[in-house]
Enzyme design. Structure first.
Site, PDB file in Angstrom:
ATOM      1  N   HIS A 275      -1.094   3.109  -9.543  1.00 46.91           N
ATOM      2  CA  HIS A 275      -2.000   2.815  -8.414  1.00 46.91           C
ATOM      3  C   HIS A 275      -2.109   1.291  -8.330  1.00 46.91           C
ATOM      4  O   HIS A 275      -1.120   0.609  -8.116  1.00 46.91           O
ATOM      5  CB  HIS A 275      -3.312   3.545  -8.694  1.00 46.91           C
ATOM      6  CG  HIS A 275      -4.306   3.575  -7.584  1.00 46.91           C
ATOM      7  ND1 HIS A 275      -4.038   3.163  -6.314  1.00 46.91           N
ATOM      8  CD2 HIS A 275      -5.618   3.989  -7.562  1.00 46.91           C
ATOM      9  CE1 HIS A 275      -5.117   3.319  -5.561  1.00 46.91           C
ATOM     10  NE2 HIS A 275      -6.096   3.813  -6.303  1.00 46.91           N
ATOM     11  N   HIS A 314       5.522   5.807  -2.027  1.00 45.22           N
ATOM     12  CA  HIS A 314       4.115   6.017  -1.727  1.00 45.22           C
ATOM     13  C   HIS A 314       3.893   7.480  -1.409  1.00 45.22           C
ATOM     14  O   HIS A 314       4.751   8.113  -0.797  1.00 45.22           O
ATOM     15  CB  HIS A 314       3.688   5.155  -0.528  1.00 45.22           C
ATOM     16  CG  HIS A 314       2.221   4.912  -0.497  1.00 45.22           C
ATOM     17  ND1 HIS A 314       1.341   5.812   0.039  1.00 45.22           N
ATOM     18  CD2 HIS A 314       1.476   3.880  -0.964  1.00 45.22           C
ATOM     19  CE1 HIS A 314       0.124   5.338  -0.093  1.00 45.22           C
ATOM     20  NE2 HIS A 314       0.158   4.178  -0.706  1.00 45.22           N
ATOM     21  N   ASP A 370       2.269  -3.333  -3.112  1.00 37.89           N
ATOM     22  CA  ASP A 370       2.295  -4.055  -4.382  1.00 37.89           C
ATOM     23  C   ASP A 370       3.594  -4.791  -4.647  1.00 37.89           C
ATOM     24  O   ASP A 370       3.684  -5.560  -5.604  1.00 37.89           O
ATOM     25  CB  ASP A 370       2.042  -3.080  -5.544  1.00 37.89           C
ATOM     26  CG  ASP A 370       0.608  -2.615  -5.555  1.00 37.89           C
ATOM     27  OD1 ASP A 370      -0.264  -3.462  -5.351  1.00 37.89           O
ATOM     28  OD2 ASP A 370       0.362  -1.422  -5.756  1.00 37.89           O
TER      29      ASP A 370
END
Ligand code: CMC
Length: 436
Positions: A275, A314, A370
């Site tokens: 995460h 994702h 990210d």
């Protein structure tokens, strides 16, 4: 709303072939049926009734929400209806925070009041200096920060009154205001530097940068480019609907826990490398790869499933994450000031290869938020341990918006999933001496 098909009925017919009985259940928004409607499906009166099995909530909506909309197939992200790229380009993090928390963009005076209140709640109790000092010199910033947030509940015991909206708003303001201060305290402890207290005439991100990077009494003026870049990154990270940490916030909050305790729990979820810890994992991965020559070997390892390409993939996006596209543009602006981060070349090459390799293409694996954020943070001078913290500061707003929505929702109750028990049937205890 769901479109009725040719029959004109918004219902689903179910035949239970065990009994031959037929059932008709309503279809709600879009293609949604209520799991509780399945409970009527029974073989006999003693039967518990039918339920659905959905580990990791892959196909289960846990709430109706009006906060954030994502269309993962099309790469769309909107907060309260506003496209993320418009907000990133034209708004500020505190304006977006107000939007997420209150549902509408603020008027100028509402914005001024909110900015004022957040700015004047930035100080934390002086005991927190001692709290942070008590951590070991190499304590991870996220561990310190999570403890600091949980400790805030001891300073504000009135926050337990979670059903009073006025009281809730005070705690929300405090949390949005104090997160940068706690984050800076954690960073300064990590560096062995004394804390710098908030300066209320600075903007949200300039104050944060000042608390992080000012040395002694020397003047420190954050670069306006970095101040704005951080603000944009904060906007992009502010909410992402029912992800792992938002769900954690809602689940803990559903027990009427105070928001500091619930938020500390959400931070625990965010810390995981699958995460919010992914940005830290991306940086470590890029460093390990070391140079573009090593990429083919690394990719073979990913395809053999020995490791994951961090920052890719994702649960919801099956197209390019719209946040990653904006971050990539922001990176160019930041590097104008800081100089180019050499890890960017490895990242760009990884992306190029991955977007053309069958393994990634057939699984719809694209860069997520990210993938590039860590490279920017590193160029701005943040150590990797700060990366998840930099995610947690803006996501605080999303967690609080989700928490507020959950408490205002009459359909919500204390969260408590069912299980399908597959363990042993009743059996008699065997004394230890008789066990084989
Ligand atoms: N590298 C290699 N293979 C991957 C990756 C990856 N990063 N992500 C997914 N896959 C493969 C996975 O092995 C599986 O293959 P197969 O169907 O052959 O078994 C397929 O793609 C589907 O993956 P999954 O694990 O079932 O997908 P998920 O929805 O459960 O997981 C994820 C989503 C984000 C946890 C996963 O893509 C992942 O681990 N990514 C790397 C970590 C990361 O970057 N996380 C940040 C997410 S964005 C920030 C946030 O919102 O927290």
């Amino acid at each position: 709303m769901a479109e009725k098909g040719s029959s004109g009925k918004n219902t689903l017919s179910i035949r239970d072939n065990r009994t031959g009985r037929d059932y008709e259940v309503d279809i709600h928004e879009g293609d949604v049926i209520s799991a509780m409607d399945l409970r009527q499906i029974k073989v006999n009166d003693d039967d518990f009734g039918m339920m659905s099995y959905d580990p990791a909530f892959k196909n289960t909506a846990s709430t109706r929400s009006t906060i954030t909309y994502i269309d993962g197939e099309k790469g769309i992200l909107r907060y309260r209806g506003y496209p993320i790229d418009q907000l990133a380009e034209r708004s500020s993090h505190l304006e977006v925070s107000y939007l997420l928390l209150k549902g509408e963009l603020p008027t100028q005076s509402e914005l001024d009041d909110f900015v004022h209140d957040v700015t004047y709640h930035t100080y934390v109790h002086e005991n927190f200096v001692e709290l942070f000092r008590s951590f070991r010199y190499d304590a991870h910033a996220m561990g310190m920060m999570t403890s600091g947030v949980a400790a805030l509940s001891t300073i504000y015991p009135e926050s337990k009154d979670v059903h009073d909206p006025v009281n809730r708003w005070i705690q929300i303001t405090r949390l949005v205001a104090k997160m940068p201060t706690l984050a800076a305290f954690a960073y300064r402890h990590h560096r062995g530097l004394p804390p710098i207290y908030p300066e209320n005439e600075l903007s949200y991100t300039a104050n944060f940068l000042n608390m992080l990077f000012r040395i002694g009494t020397r003047d420190y003026t954050p670069s306006p480019v970095l101040e704005r870049a951080l603000d944009v990154l904060f906007i992009l990270h502010a909410d992402h609907e029912q992800n792992c940490s938002a769900t954690t916030m809602r689940v803990i909050g559903s027990a009427d826990a105070d928001p500091y305790t619930a938020l500390a729990g959400a931070m625990g979820a965010l810390y995981g490398p699958l995460h919010g810890g992914a940005n830290e994992a991306v940086l470590r991965m890029l460093r390990r790869i070391g140079s573009a020559d090593n990429i083919p070997d690394f990719m073979e390892g990913v395809k053999r499933r020995e490791e994951r390409l961090m920052g890719f993939g994702h649960r919801v996006y099956k197209a390019y994450d719209p946040r990653a596209a904006i971050i990539k543009r922001t990176a160019d602006e930041v590097f104008e000031v800081t100089g180019r981060n050499p890890l960017l070349d490895i990242a760009l090459e990884l992306e190029k290869i991955a977007l053309n390799e069958e393994f990634f293409v057939e699984r719809n694996l694209y860069p997520n938020v990210d993938f590039y954020s860590g490279i920017i943070y590193q160029a701005m001078g943040f150590p990797v341990e700060m990366f998840p913290v930099l995610f947690a500061i803006p996501r605080t707003v999303g967690w609080l918006a989700q928490w507020e929505e959950m408490l205002e929702d009459d359909e919500q109750k204390i969260a408590r999933p069912r299980q399908v028990f597959v363990g042993a049937d009743e059996r008699d205890f065997v004394p230890v001496e008789n066990r084989g």
